[in-house]
Each structure stands twice: as C-alpha cells, then as structure tokens.
Motif scaffolding. Sequence first.
Motif, PDB file in Angstrom:
ATOM      1  N   LEU A 122       0.825  -1.205   0.000  1.00  0.00           N
ATOM      2  CA  LEU A 122       0.000   0.000   0.000  1.00  0.00           C
ATOM      3  C   LEU A 122       0.859   1.254   0.000  1.00  0.00           C
ATOM      4  O   LEU A 122       0.632   2.184  -0.787  1.00  0.00           O
ATOM      5  N   TRP A 123       1.869   1.281   0.870  1.00  0.00           N
ATOM      6  CA  TRP A 123       2.722   2.463   0.958  1.00  0.00           C
ATOM      7  C   TRP A 123       3.584   2.626  -0.294  1.00  0.00           C
ATOM      8  O   TRP A 123       3.910   3.750  -0.687  1.00  0.00           O
ATOM      9  N   THR A 124       3.964   1.505  -0.923  1.00  0.00           N
ATOM     10  CA  THR A 124       4.692   1.582  -2.189  1.00  0.00           C
ATOM     11  C   THR A 124       3.830   2.245  -3.249  1.00  0.00           C
ATOM     12  O   THR A 124       4.284   3.130  -3.986  1.00  0.00           O
ATOM     13  N   PHE A 125       2.572   1.814  -3.321  1.00  0.00           N
ATOM     14  CA  PHE A 125       1.633   2.386  -4.281  1.00  0.00           C
ATOM     15  C   PHE A 125       1.436   3.881  -4.029  1.00  0.00           C
ATOM     16  O   PHE A 125       1.459   4.690  -4.960  1.00  0.00           O
ATOM     17  N   VAL A 126       1.256   4.257  -2.765  1.00  0.00           N
ATOM     18  CA  VAL A 126       1.050   5.676  -2.420  1.00  0.00           C
ATOM     19  C   VAL A 126       2.285   6.496  -2.789  1.00  0.00           C
ATOM     20  O   VAL A 126       2.173   7.604  -3.346  1.00  0.00           O
ATOM     21  N   ALA A 127       3.475   5.970  -2.489  1.00  0.00           N
ATOM     22  CA  ALA A 127       4.714   6.692  -2.788  1.00  0.00           C
ATOM     23  C   ALA A 127       4.883   6.913  -4.290  1.00  0.00           C
ATOM     24  O   ALA A 127       5.238   8.006  -4.735  1.00  0.00           O
ATOM     25  N   VAL A 128       4.620   5.867  -5.076  1.00  0.00           N
ATOM     26  CA  VAL A 128       4.738   5.992  -6.532  1.00  0.00           C
ATOM     27  C   VAL A 128       3.716   6.994  -7.062  1.00  0.00           C
ATOM     28  O   VAL A 128       4.016   7.802  -7.942  1.00  0.00           O
ATOM     29  N   LEU A 129       2.516   6.941  -6.502  1.00  0.00           N
ATOM     30  CA  LEU A 129       1.463   7.855  -6.932  1.00  0.00           C
ATOM     31  C   LEU A 129       1.840   9.307  -6.639  1.00  0.00           C
ATOM     32  O   LEU A 129       1.699  10.188  -7.497  1.00  0.00           O
TER      33      LEU A 129
END
Length: 204
Positions: free
Chosen positions: A66-73
């Motif tokens: 989840l945090w990977t997705f948020v960071a990339v976003l």
Amino acid sequence: MRQLLEFIPIALFFIVYQLDGETVSLGSWAYTVDGIFTATAVLMVATALQFLVSSLLSRHVEKRALWTFVAVLVFGGATLLLRDQTFIQWKPTIFNWALAIAFILFRYVGERTLMERTLGTQLQLPHAVWLRLNAVWVGNFLFVGALNLYVAYSYSEATWVSYKLYSAIGFTLLLTVLTALLISPHLKDDDDGGPDARAASDDA
C-alpha cells in the motif's frame, strides 16, 4: 508469485525508458515516448495494477504494498505535473529512509520489533535474532536510500534508470539471503528440538 509481481512495474519503467523518442502506433493512434515522463506514467499504472492483483491474490491489503503504491502515486504525480524527474528519483530514497525510521521507532516502542510483530506468529525466534534482523533491515534501507541519491546525482539519468532496475533485484536478493542466513540455524533447531520445537511448529 507476489514477489515476482513486485518487479514488473520497475521492469516496465526500464523498458519504456529505453524507447525514448520512438513512436508507438496502434491503428490511427500514435504516441511518441517521452523518456522518463512516459516511463513514470507507465510505472504508476503498473504499480496500481500490481497492488490490485497482489491484494486480490493474498485477499488482504499488505501495508508495504500500500505504501509503495502511495509513494509511486505521489512522487510520480509530482514528476508528471511539474515535469521534473527529481521527484521520481528521490522516491526510492524517501521510501527506504521512511521504512528505516519505522523499523528504528518500533525497535524502542514496546518489547517487539516491527518484523516480530509482523512475522512473530509464523516464526519462533529468540529475541536477539529479531534484533539482529531489525538491524540488518535498517542498515539495508539506509544504505539503499543513500546509494540511490549518489547514483542519481553522480551519473546520467539513463544510468540511474538502469541502476533502479538492477539494484531493486540485487538488494532484494541480498537482503533475502542475509535474512535466511540469520533465520535458518534456528529453524534447524526447531526441527531437531523437542516438545517446544514441535509446539512452535504447530503454531506457525
């Protein structure tokens, strides 16, 4: 399977970047690849799909994914909106250093490290081993974050893109090996042990 999925967005980022300046056509539609900006857009879409598929396969949302997705976003969005690749280049450093801070904080909050809180129901390890694992992972996050900045500011953009792919694979494998080396002696002890070992095995 899920570990393989994690590398797909980075691999696509690398592949699309190599097509810089080329025109991709599909019927009447044509698009000229715009270097790191197109690659970043592909990374964002691929990460979103990877997060969705991974969540469906595991039937729950993993916090790291989840945090990977948020960071990339966030960093990818800033890169595209401001047309500045600095944001996507800083993303690995900020993400890894944030993980390092989290691991350090949980080391001193309560009696268990973050890894023990997460994997303690699956692995029965001495507290000292959990502490060593925590130190290894913190060291990895700090080093990877610092090295990313060094490569980004000391070499060309193309070199950094290549580094992003190969370092993601290389450091993941290295961390996996180091973790296995720390854990494996205690797994053998469990196999050879008596009732306590069998009980731990039943609980896992």
